[in-house]
Design a protein around this motif. Structure first.
Motif, mmCIF file in Angstrom:
data_model
loop_
_atom_site.group_PDB
_atom_site.id
_atom_site.type_symbol
_atom_site.label_atom_id
_atom_site.label_comp_id
_atom_site.label_asym_id
_atom_site.label_seq_id
_atom_site.Cartn_x
_atom_site.Cartn_y
_atom_site.Cartn_z
ATOM 1 N N GLY A 206 -71.755 60.736 -64.126
ATOM 2 C CA GLY A 206 -71.266 60.773 -65.509
ATOM 3 C C GLY A 206 -72.140 59.948 -66.443
ATOM 4 N N LEU A 207 -72.578 58.784 -65.946
ATOM 5 C CA LEU A 207 -73.472 57.946 -66.758
ATOM 6 C C LEU A 207 -74.810 58.639 -67.012
ATOM 7 N N ALA A 208 -75.330 59.311 -65.991
ATOM 8 C CA ALA A 208 -76.600 60.026 -66.148
ATOM 9 C C ALA A 208 -76.449 61.156 -67.171
ATOM 10 N N ALA A 209 -75.320 61.848 -67.133
ATOM 11 C CA ALA A 209 -75.081 62.932 -68.105
ATOM 12 C C ALA A 209 -74.990 62.368 -69.520
ATOM 13 N N ALA A 210 -74.302 61.231 -69.661
ATOM 14 C CA ALA A 210 -74.193 60.609 -70.987
ATOM 15 C C ALA A 210 -75.563 60.146 -71.475
ATOM 16 N N ASP A 211 -76.375 59.617 -70.576
ATOM 17 C CA ASP A 211 -77.721 59.177 -70.930
ATOM 18 C C ASP A 211 -78.570 60.359 -71.384
ATOM 19 N N ALA A 212 -78.465 61.467 -70.675
ATOM 20 C CA ALA A 212 -79.224 62.663 -71.050
ATOM 21 C C ALA A 212 -78.782 63.164 -72.429
ATOM 22 N N GLN A 213 -77.479 63.127 -72.689
ATOM 23 C CA GLN A 213 -76.968 63.564 -73.983
ATOM 24 C C GLN A 213 -77.485 62.670 -75.101
ATOM 25 N N GLN A 214 -77.508 61.360 -74.865
ATOM 26 C CA GLN A 214 -78.027 60.435 -75.868
ATOM 27 C C GLN A 214 -79.516 60.680 -76.114
ATOM 28 N N GLN A 215 -80.252 60.957 -75.058
ATOM 29 C CA GLN A 215 -81.681 61.215 -75.221
ATOM 30 C C GLN A 215 -81.910 62.481 -76.039
ATOM 31 N N LEU A 216 -81.095 63.509 -75.824
ATOM 32 C CA LEU A 216 -81.203 64.727 -76.633
ATOM 33 C C LEU A 216 -80.923 64.426 -78.099
ATOM 34 N N SER A 217 -79.926 63.596 -78.363
ATOM 35 C CA SER A 217 -79.619 63.227 -79.748
ATOM 36 C C SER A 217 -80.769 62.456 -80.375
ATOM 37 N N ILE A 218 -81.342 61.531 -79.642
ATOM 38 C CA ILE A 218 -82.476 60.748 -80.145
ATOM 39 C C ILE A 218 -83.667 61.655 -80.421
ATOM 40 N N ASP A 219 -83.932 62.588 -79.517
ATOM 41 C CA ASP A 219 -85.036 63.527 -79.722
ATOM 42 C C ASP A 219 -84.812 64.345 -80.993
ATOM 43 N N GLY A 220 -83.567 64.784 -81.208
ATOM 44 C CA GLY A 220 -83.255 65.541 -82.421
ATOM 45 C C GLY A 220 -83.453 64.707 -83.675
ATOM 46 N N LEU A 221 -83.035 63.450 -83.632
ATOM 47 C CA LEU A 221 -83.224 62.566 -84.784
ATOM 48 C C LEU A 221 -84.710 62.298 -85.045
ATOM 49 N N ASN A 222 -85.473 62.134 -83.975
ATOM 50 C CA ASN A 222 -86.917 61.936 -84.140
ATOM 51 C C ASN A 222 -87.570 63.153 -84.791
ATOM 52 N N ALA A 223 -87.157 64.344 -84.382
ATOM 53 C CA ALA A 223 -87.723 65.564 -84.970
ATOM 54 C C ALA A 223 -87.358 65.648 -86.455
ATOM 55 N N ARG A 224 -86.121 65.323 -86.790
ATOM 56 C CA ARG A 224 -85.709 65.347 -88.197
ATOM 57 C C ARG A 224 -86.499 64.315 -89.011
ATOM 58 N N LEU A 225 -86.678 63.123 -88.453
ATOM 59 C CA LEU A 225 -87.418 62.074 -89.142
ATOM 60 C C LEU A 225 -88.874 62.499 -89.387
ATOM 61 N N GLU A 226 -89.478 63.126 -88.399
ATOM 62 C CA GLU A 226 -90.855 63.604 -88.570
ATOM 63 C C GLU A 226 -90.935 64.653 -89.673
ATOM 64 N N ARG A 227 -89.966 65.565 -89.725
ATOM 65 C CA ARG A 227 -89.971 66.585 -90.791
ATOM 66 C C ARG A 227 -89.814 65.930 -92.162
ATOM 67 N N GLU B 291 -90.654 62.862 -93.005
ATOM 68 C CA GLU B 291 -91.896 62.152 -93.312
ATOM 69 C C GLU B 291 -92.981 63.111 -93.784
ATOM 70 N N ARG B 292 -93.056 64.275 -93.139
ATOM 71 C CA ARG B 292 -94.053 65.278 -93.551
ATOM 72 C C ARG B 292 -93.764 65.761 -94.975
ATOM 73 N N ARG B 293 -92.487 66.030 -95.266
ATOM 74 C CA ARG B 293 -92.135 66.496 -96.609
ATOM 75 C C ARG B 293 -92.457 65.469 -97.668
ATOM 76 N N LEU B 294 -92.216 64.205 -97.332
ATOM 77 C CA LEU B 294 -92.470 63.133 -98.291
ATOM 78 C C LEU B 294 -93.913 62.620 -98.216
ATOM 79 N N GLU B 295 -94.689 63.239 -97.347
ATOM 80 C CA GLU B 295 -96.080 62.855 -97.124
ATOM 81 C C GLU B 295 -96.181 61.365 -96.771
ATOM 82 N N LEU B 296 -95.286 60.940 -95.866
ATOM 83 C CA LEU B 296 -95.293 59.542 -95.424
ATOM 84 C C LEU B 296 -95.939 59.380 -94.059
ATOM 85 N N ALA B 297 -96.217 60.457 -93.420
ATOM 86 C CA ALA B 297 -96.805 60.373 -92.078
ATOM 87 C C ALA B 297 -98.172 59.722 -92.170
#
Length: 79
Positions: A49-70, A72-78
């Motif tokens: 159960g802990l491993a599943a929760a960890d995987a879910q958190q990692q997916l959320s973090i990956d999604g947030l990172n992708a949104r942040l990169e987009r 930054e690109r729009r604002l030309e901050l990269a």
């Protein structure tokens, strides 16, 4: 009964009593091992159960990172 027969009977009774003690101890140990196995299974299930929760958190973090990169690109901050 002769003295030899009485002695043999007494020895057999002692052996039987010893065997009874061994059997009771074996039953106790078998029960205790079963309890340990049940506890181990619960721990393994909890770790799953802990491993599943960890995987879910990692997916959320990956999604947030992708949104942040987009953003930054729009604002030309990269950089």
């Amino acid at each position: 009964m002769s003295a030899t027969e009485n002695l043999m009977l007494e020895h057999l009774k002692r052996f039987q009593a010893g065997q009874d003690r061994i059997e009771r101890k074996l039953e106790d140990l078998t029960r205790r091992v079963g309890n340990l196995e049940t506890g181990q299974a619960a721990i393994i299930q909890h770790l799953g159960g802990l491993a599943a929760a960890d995987a879910q958190q990692q997916l959320s973090i990956d999604g947030l990172n992708a949104r942040l990169e987009r953003i930054e690109r729009r604002l030309e901050l990269a950089g």
